[in-house]
Scaffold this active site. Structure first.
Site, mmCIF file in Angstrom:
data_model
loop_
_atom_site.group_PDB
_atom_site.id
_atom_site.type_symbol
_atom_site.label_atom_id
_atom_site.label_comp_id
_atom_site.label_asym_id
_atom_site.label_seq_id
_atom_site.Cartn_x
_atom_site.Cartn_y
_atom_site.Cartn_z
ATOM 1 N N LYS A 96 0.842 -1.213 0.000
ATOM 2 C CA LYS A 96 0.000 0.000 0.000
ATOM 3 C C LYS A 96 0.862 1.242 0.000
ATOM 4 O O LYS A 96 0.745 2.117 0.859
ATOM 5 C CB LYS A 96 -0.996 -0.036 1.163
ATOM 6 C CG LYS A 96 -1.903 -1.259 1.049
ATOM 7 C CD LYS A 96 -2.876 -1.422 2.158
ATOM 8 C CE LYS A 96 -3.733 -2.665 1.993
ATOM 9 N NZ LYS A 96 -3.015 -3.945 2.187
HETATM 10 P P1 OMP Z 1 -6.749 -12.538 5.452
HETATM 11 O O1 OMP Z 1 -7.827 -11.761 6.125
HETATM 12 O O2 OMP Z 1 -5.869 -13.290 6.405
HETATM 13 O O3 OMP Z 1 -7.273 -13.393 4.327
HETATM 14 O O4 OMP Z 1 -5.740 -11.468 4.797
HETATM 15 C C1 OMP Z 1 -6.154 -10.432 3.974
HETATM 16 C C2 OMP Z 1 -4.975 -9.789 3.280
HETATM 17 O O5 OMP Z 1 -5.454 -8.826 2.335
HETATM 18 C C3 OMP Z 1 -4.031 -9.024 4.205
HETATM 19 O O6 OMP Z 1 -2.732 -9.067 3.649
HETATM 20 C C4 OMP Z 1 -4.553 -7.610 4.151
HETATM 21 O O7 OMP Z 1 -3.549 -6.663 4.425
HETATM 22 C C5 OMP Z 1 -5.007 -7.521 2.688
HETATM 23 N N1 OMP Z 1 -6.104 -6.549 2.402
HETATM 24 C C6 OMP Z 1 -7.262 -6.574 3.148
HETATM 25 O O8 OMP Z 1 -7.483 -7.433 4.013
HETATM 26 N N2 OMP Z 1 -8.224 -5.624 2.911
HETATM 27 C C7 OMP Z 1 -8.088 -4.676 1.957
HETATM 28 O O9 OMP Z 1 -8.990 -3.883 1.774
HETATM 29 C C8 OMP Z 1 -6.943 -4.669 1.167
HETATM 30 C C9 OMP Z 1 -5.995 -5.650 1.340
HETATM 31 C C10 OMP Z 1 -4.966 -5.743 0.298
HETATM 32 O O10 OMP Z 1 -4.614 -4.712 -0.271
HETATM 33 O O11 OMP Z 1 -4.557 -6.831 -0.061
#
Ligand code: OMP
Length: 276
Positions: A96
């Protein structure tokens, strides 16, 4: 077009799954801790177990930075391992990033040319002019935060705003996430190398964004640990070609009892719901 790397792999293995290598050092199984490069060895194991179902891998920088130089070194070992052994799999650096243009030049060299990722997540707050060094890289992909998955996403993203009369396009009042979606798809995507982050936990918004921006690909995090529903995400976010979604799950796969089975299950569900 870099997006074609993703699409080609998605079609070849009939999946839209992105495995998130958010390899939190405090959670990885103990057997890896004895090894010289524990985080890398864990990642290598996850990759070898899940690659046949994975169109993409996404590595969130936080889980490597938290280990200092060791984490950065093992992040680099992981991306090198992927590029050498699975070169057709799409790779995302989730950091990000975004700053003024001059500083972004440094990030571009680091992320695209030193680490050698295919894509990076970026926030849009500084505007197109500042992000131009990323957008100019036709061979790499910029994934712009549009509607994030977190419960408090609406604090800024739901603000209803009117563009100044001098700006291009209609001056109708719209939520910020919609303005970002329109801006990126119309003005930032000249090199066809942009995607949007659209959280799997906001289906109404996902549906609306799909209806206004055409076929652009969404990175959709939020299924699994954050509670997003896979079937509804596919219904709301697929484009007319049955593509357009990178469905990420991190904790739900890598810390499952059996990561391979979990990846397979998600992939099979994607196949089932995609075609129905
Ligand atoms: P889990 O919730 O473990 O599946 O992880 C989600 C991943 O997506 C993490 O690396 C978060 O930082 C990322 N993420 C989000 O959860 N929400 C968002 O809105 C954006 C991201 C991202 O940019 O990947």
């Amino acid at each position: 077009m870099i997006v074609n790397k993703y699409n080609k792999r998605a079609k070849k293995i009939n999946s839209l799954l992105c495995v998130g290598l958010d390899s939190d050092f405090t959670k990885i199984p103990k057997r890896f801790l004895k090894l010289k490069f524990p985080q890398f060895e864990f990642n290598k194991w996850i990759i070898d177990e899940t690659h046949e179902y994975a169109v993409a891998y996404k590595m969130n920088s936080a889980f490597y930075e938290m280990r200092g130089d060791k984490g950065i070194a093992e992040l680099k070992m992981t991306i090198d391992y992927l590029n050498k052994n699975y070169p057709d799999i799409f790779t995302i650096f989730d950091a990000k990033r975004a700053d003024i243009g001059n500083t972004n030049n440094g990030y571009v060299i680091s992320i695209f040319d030193w680490f050698c990722f295919d894509a990076v997540t970026l926030h849009p707050y500084l505007g197109q002019e500042a992000l131009q060094p990323f957008l100019d890289r036709k061979d790499k992909c910029s994934i712009i935060l549009c509607r994030t998955s977190n419960p408090g996403a609406g604090e800024f993203q739901d603000l209803v705003l009117k563009k100044p009369a001098s700006a291009k396009g209609s001056s109708e009042a719209k939520p910020l996430w919609q303005i970002v979606a329109e801006k990126v798809s119309k003005d930032w995507n000249k090199n066809k190398n942009c995607m949007l982050v659209v959280g799997a936990t906001y289906l109404k918004e996902m549906k609306k964004i799909r209806s206004i921006i055409g076929g652009m690909t969404f990175l959709a995090p939020g299924i699994g640990a954050q509670g997003g529903d896979l079937k509804s995400v596919l219904k709301s976010g697929l484009n007319s070609k049955g593509l357009g979604l990178i469905i990420n799950s991190s904790r739900g796969i890598i810390f499952a009892e059996n990561p391979k089975e979990e990846a397979k299950k998600l992939c099979q569900e994607i196949r089932k719901y995609k075609d129905n």
